[in-house]
Design a protein around this motif. Structure first.
Motif, short mmCIF file in Angstrom:
data_model
loop_
_atom_site.label_atom_id
_atom_site.label_comp_id
_atom_site.label_asym_id
_atom_site.label_seq_id
_atom_site.Cartn_x
_atom_site.Cartn_y
_atom_site.Cartn_z
N SER A 4 16.32 111.06 39.95
CA SER A 4 17.00 111.16 41.06
C SER A 4 16.30 110.35 41.94
CB SER A 4 17.29 112.57 41.59
OG SER A 4 17.80 112.47 42.92
N SER A 5 15.02 110.86 42.13
CA SER A 5 13.98 109.93 43.31
C SER A 5 14.13 108.52 42.74
CB SER A 5 12.55 110.55 43.10
OG SER A 5 12.68 111.95 43.39
N HIS A 6 14.00 108.17 41.59
CA HIS A 6 13.71 106.52 41.17
C HIS A 6 15.02 105.98 41.40
CE1 HIS A 6 11.01 103.79 39.76
NE2 HIS A 6 11.88 103.24 39.04
N ARG A 7 16.34 106.77 41.31
CA ARG A 7 17.54 105.97 41.50
C ARG A 7 17.53 105.52 42.95
NH1 ARG A 7 19.74 109.92 37.97
NH2 ARG A 7 20.09 111.44 39.71
N HIS A 27 12.39 93.34 38.51
CA HIS A 27 12.78 94.71 38.06
C HIS A 27 13.92 95.21 38.95
CE1 HIS A 27 12.07 98.45 36.43
NE2 HIS A 27 11.77 99.11 37.35
N HIS A 28 13.92 94.78 40.00
CA HIS A 28 15.00 95.14 40.91
C HIS A 28 16.34 94.50 40.92
CE1 HIS A 28 13.12 98.37 43.22
NE2 HIS A 28 12.09 97.94 42.88
N SER A 29 16.35 93.44 40.23
CA SER A 29 17.55 92.59 40.08
C SER A 29 18.75 93.38 39.26
CB SER A 29 17.15 91.16 39.56
OG SER A 29 16.47 91.21 38.23
N ALA A 30 18.39 94.32 38.48
CA ALA A 30 19.41 95.04 37.68
C ALA A 30 20.55 95.66 38.37
CB ALA A 30 18.71 96.10 36.69
N MET A 31 21.72 95.19 38.02
CA MET A 31 22.81 96.15 38.82
C MET A 31 23.21 97.36 38.15
SD MET A 31 23.39 93.64 41.03
CE MET A 31 24.99 93.98 41.70
N HIS A 32 22.78 97.81 37.26
CA HIS A 32 23.02 98.94 36.61
C HIS A 32 21.64 99.75 36.12
CE1 HIS A 32 26.67 96.44 35.54
NE2 HIS A 32 27.28 97.65 35.72
N MET A 33 21.92 101.11 36.52
CA MET A 33 20.78 102.02 36.21
C MET A 33 20.80 102.52 34.72
SD MET A 33 17.69 103.07 36.88
CE MET A 33 17.36 103.28 38.80
N ASN A 34 20.03 102.11 33.84
CA ASN A 34 20.06 102.85 32.38
C ASN A 34 18.49 102.59 31.75
OD1 ASN A 34 19.81 100.15 31.03
ND2 ASN A 34 21.93 99.74 31.88
N LEU A 35 18.03 102.90 30.78
CA LEU A 35 16.83 102.92 30.08
C LEU A 35 16.60 101.57 29.84
CD1 LEU A 35 17.01 106.10 27.83
CD2 LEU A 35 15.89 105.71 30.02
N TYR A 93 6.02 107.36 31.24
CA TYR A 93 6.88 108.27 31.95
C TYR A 93 8.02 107.50 32.71
CZ TYR A 93 7.84 111.93 35.34
OH TYR A 93 8.43 112.97 36.02
N GLN A 94 7.57 106.55 33.47
CA GLN A 94 8.57 105.75 34.33
C GLN A 94 9.81 105.49 33.28
OE1 GLN A 94 7.34 103.40 37.45
NE2 GLN A 94 5.26 103.91 36.86
N PHE A 95 9.63 105.06 32.19
CA PHE A 95 10.97 104.63 31.36
C PHE A 95 11.84 105.72 31.38
CE2 PHE A 95 12.98 105.47 27.28
CZ PHE A 95 13.52 104.34 26.94
N PHE A 96 11.72 107.08 31.35
CA PHE A 96 12.50 108.02 31.10
C PHE A 96 13.24 108.35 32.69
CE2 PHE A 96 9.59 108.95 27.91
CZ PHE A 96 10.36 109.18 27.03
N LEU A 97 12.81 107.68 33.92
CA LEU A 97 13.06 107.82 35.11
C LEU A 97 14.54 106.98 35.25
CD1 LEU A 97 10.05 107.86 37.20
CD2 LEU A 97 11.27 109.99 36.34
N HIS A 98 14.55 105.89 34.59
CA HIS A 98 15.62 104.86 34.58
C HIS A 98 16.95 105.49 34.03
CE1 HIS A 98 11.89 102.65 35.53
NE2 HIS A 98 12.67 101.85 36.23
N THR A 99 17.64 106.37 34.45
CA THR A 99 18.90 106.88 33.92
C THR A 99 19.75 107.60 34.96
OG1 THR A 99 19.83 108.14 32.11
CG2 THR A 99 17.73 108.92 33.31
N GLU A 100 21.00 107.73 34.60
CA GLU A 100 21.87 108.47 35.36
C GLU A 100 22.34 109.75 34.78
OE1 GLU A 100 24.96 105.53 36.55
OE2 GLU A 100 24.16 105.35 38.50
N ALA A 101 21.72 109.85 33.45
CA ALA A 101 22.16 111.03 32.68
C ALA A 101 21.55 112.13 33.37
CB ALA A 101 21.91 110.82 31.32
N VAL A 102 20.47 112.04 33.67
CA VAL A 102 19.98 113.37 34.57
C VAL A 102 20.11 113.39 35.96
CG1 VAL A 102 17.50 114.51 34.61
CG2 VAL A 102 18.33 113.10 32.64
#
Length: 277
Positions: free
Chosen positions: A186-189, A114-122, A163-172
């Motif tokens: 923001s907290s999850h980023r 889960h932490h190996s992603a290099m980009h934050m998106n949904l 709920y956590q699905f919607f935390l994985h974004t830079e759009a907010v």
């Protein structure tokens, strides 16, 4: 639950993919660089494998909870108050499950992908290990022993992950007062950051109050660098899922850091270990 939720599964997935499409359009128009084509397809492949794993492990998960629920003489009623209590208990349980997944090497083996992603998106939200269902129900045994209805436990956990699905974004961006109570994008980023200041922070699922109570909260103060501290790992979904288990059996001397290929013992982690003792 299968009879109630099963027929709507396809609609739920379509609903989630609508948000992904909207984020892709936002990313393209704003040129945010939040998506990488190869990584996105890797995320979707891992997501497909995770969905398949649900069919394999669903019976096991319900059997575990059902077995321990039968051992306790406490039987709480099915009502709104009990559901609210179950939801909070599930979120509290998730916090510790998540925190231990960063501190203990066997659990990090499941969580590394889960932490190996290099980009934050949904699409990174469901970059989840296909075998995580083996360990996750074990943490909810206390809730079952306290008499919380097993169906309420399962529903609460599902809602928590949704709920956590919607935390994985830079759009907010930051959400003001909400940041003090709820887990937010923001907290999850921060949680996904490999910056030294961000490592081992913000483990909450829905509520961020657990992090504030137990000293693991960190607001977003500097630009987040995503991924493992060792950098890019792979686009191969099979390697991404398996890498944590491979590293599990590596000598402890190869341990360099959490968000790396194995958990680390930074100063913050040492403090967290004392908090657990």
């Amino acid at each position: 639950m299968k009879n109630h939720i099963g027929p709507y599964r396809i609609y739920i997935l379509l609903f989630l993919f609508m948000f992904i499409l909207a984020e892709i359009i936002w990313n393209w128009k704003k040129e945010k660089g939040a998506y990488d084509v190869k990584e996105t397809f890797s995320n979707l492949a891992i997501f497909a494998g995770f969905q398949f794993s649900k069919f394999i492990f669903a019976g096991y998960q319900l059997t575990i909870l059902g077995f321990f629920a039968k051992l306790t003489p406490i039987k709480l009623l099915h009502n709104a108050w009990v559901f609210g209590l179950t939801f909070i208990a599930a979120d509290f349980t998730y916090y510790w499950f998540h925190r231990l997944s960063h501190l203990w090497k066997p659990l990090w083996a499941f969580h590394l992908v889960h932490h190996s992603a290099m980009h934050m998106n949904l699409t990174a939200a469901y970059r989840l290990n296909w075998f995580s269902a083996i360990v996750s129900p074990l943490f909810f045994i206390p809730a079952a022993l306290f008499g919380l209805p097993t169906d309420f436990i399962v529903i609460s956990y599902v809602l928590n992950l949704t709920y956590q699905f919607f935390l994985h974004t830079e759009a907010v961006g930051k959400l003001g007062l909400i940041e003090h109570v709820m887990d937010t994008p923001s907290s999850h980023r921060v949680h996904h950051g490999s910056n030294p200041i961000y490592i081992d922070k913000n483990f909450g699922g829905v509520l961020i109050i657990w992090d504030k109570l137990f000293g693991t909260y960190q607001p977003e103060t500097e630009k987040v660098r995503y991924g493992l501290t060792t950098g890019f790992l792979s686009y191969n979904p099979f390697r991404l899922v398996a890498q944590g288990f491979i590293n599990w059996f590596k000598p402890e001397s190869s341990t360099q850091g959490n968000h790396t290929l194995t958990p680390h013992l930074s100063v913050s982690s040492e403090k967290q270990k004392h908090a657990l003792n």
